[in-house]
Write an enzyme that holds these catalytic residues in place. Structure first.
Site, PDB file in Angstrom:
ATOM      1  N   HIS A 100      -7.858  -5.457  -0.272  1.00  0.00           N
ATOM      2  CA  HIS A 100      -6.649  -4.807   0.255  1.00  0.00           C
ATOM      3  C   HIS A 100      -6.029  -5.498   1.320  1.00  0.00           C
ATOM      4  O   HIS A 100      -5.915  -5.103   2.624  1.00  0.00           O
ATOM      5  CB  HIS A 100      -6.986  -3.182   0.798  1.00  0.00           C
ATOM      6  CG  HIS A 100      -6.063  -2.218   0.928  1.00  0.00           C
ATOM      7  ND1 HIS A 100      -5.180  -2.047  -0.271  1.00  0.00           N
ATOM      8  CD2 HIS A 100      -5.387  -1.577   1.747  1.00  0.00           C
ATOM      9  CE1 HIS A 100      -4.189  -1.181   0.149  1.00  0.00           C
ATOM     10  NE2 HIS A 100      -4.139  -0.807   1.243  1.00  0.00           N
TER      11      HIS A 100
ATOM     12  N   SER B 102       0.791  -1.063  -0.040  1.00  0.00           N
ATOM     13  CA  SER B 102      -0.048   0.020   0.109  1.00  0.00           C
ATOM     14  C   SER B 102       0.864   1.210  -0.179  1.00  0.00           C
ATOM     15  O   SER B 102       1.770   1.484  -0.971  1.00  0.00           O
ATOM     16  CB  SER B 102      -1.012   0.210   1.072  1.00  0.00           C
ATOM     17  OG  SER B 102      -2.149   1.033   0.906  1.00  0.00           O
TER      18      SER B 102
ATOM     19  N   ASP C 213      -9.671  -4.731  -4.700  1.00  0.00           N
ATOM     20  CA  ASP C 213      -9.270  -3.714  -3.940  1.00  0.00           C
ATOM     21  C   ASP C 213     -10.210  -2.525  -3.325  1.00  0.00           C
ATOM     22  O   ASP C 213     -10.246  -1.946  -4.483  1.00  0.00           O
ATOM     23  CB  ASP C 213      -7.899  -3.337  -4.166  1.00  0.00           C
ATOM     24  CG  ASP C 213      -6.957  -2.651  -3.140  1.00  0.00           C
ATOM     25  OD1 ASP C 213      -7.739  -2.082  -2.176  1.00  0.00           O
ATOM     26  OD2 ASP C 213      -5.910  -2.747  -2.848  1.00  0.00           O
TER      27      ASP C 213
END
Length: 204
Positions: free
Chosen positions: A183, A98, A151
């Site tokens: 995610h 991320s 996601d």
């Protein structure tokens, strides 16, 4: 060989340490640093571990240019520290998830020497409009980019957009997608990361 792995927003290095330890080859030393704590605009100014400020998560939003540049310089300093201890850049893999993956990707592309590779999970390339001018790495930098197609935080289309951009910056970047993955990570993704690390150890 060395693997430096950067966590996502609000997490700590401990959050990824066990997962990375489970896939690392015996000869690889792992560093999972924790980001400094700072107010994050995206989360109403709440203080949390963050590599740089996130103002919003959409393609057209303003970015924390100064914070991203400073964070990447900090990662470069971390790499230089390992180089001084005797590990050459081409034996260092930089990775992250991320926000950490975004920083890893930016830092690897703007580092003047070739790293062993970069692993970019569920992320995007920050300050993308600065490329290719900002690129300092050789164009044969090995890149593994992974993204879940469900996601809800960092949209899959961001991953696709980043993959398209990377094709113009480096030779043969890998983009792997995972059906139904949100995610987070998965066993399949971690296996792909493991194989990428093994492959790039063997090539050195």
């Amino acid at each position: 060989m060395q693997l430096i792995f950067l966590h996502g927003l609000g997490d700590t290095g401990h959050g990824w340490a066990s997962a990375i330890a489970g896939i690392r080859p015996q000869s690889v030393k792992v560093i999972c640093p924790t980001a400094p704590t700072m107010p994050v605009t995206l989360n109403a100014g709440f203080r949390m571990p963050s590599w740089f400020d996130l103002k919003a998560l959409d393609v057209g939003s303003a970015e924390d240019d100064e914070g991203i540049l400073q964070a990447s310089q900090n990662i470069h300093s971390m790499i230089e520290s390992e180089v001084k201890s005797g590990i050459p850049p081409n034996r260092i893999v930089l990775g992250g998830f991320s926000q950490g993956g975004a920083l890893a990707l930016y830092s690897a592309l703007t580092y003047p020497e070739k790293l062993a590779g970069v692993v970019a999970l569920s992320c995007w390339l920050p300050l993308r409009k600065n490329f290719p001018a900002a690129q300092k790495c050789p164009n044969d930098l090995p890149v593994l980019q992974c993204h879940g197609d469900c996601d809800p935080v960092v949209p899959y289309k961001w991953g696709q957009m980043t993959a398209s951009l990377l094709k113009n910056l480096v030779k043969g970047p890998e983009f792997k997608s995972y059906r139904g993955l949100m995610h987070t990570s998965s066993d399949d993704e971690l296996q792909d990361v493991k194989e990428f690390i093994h492959r790039n150890i063997a090539s050195q």
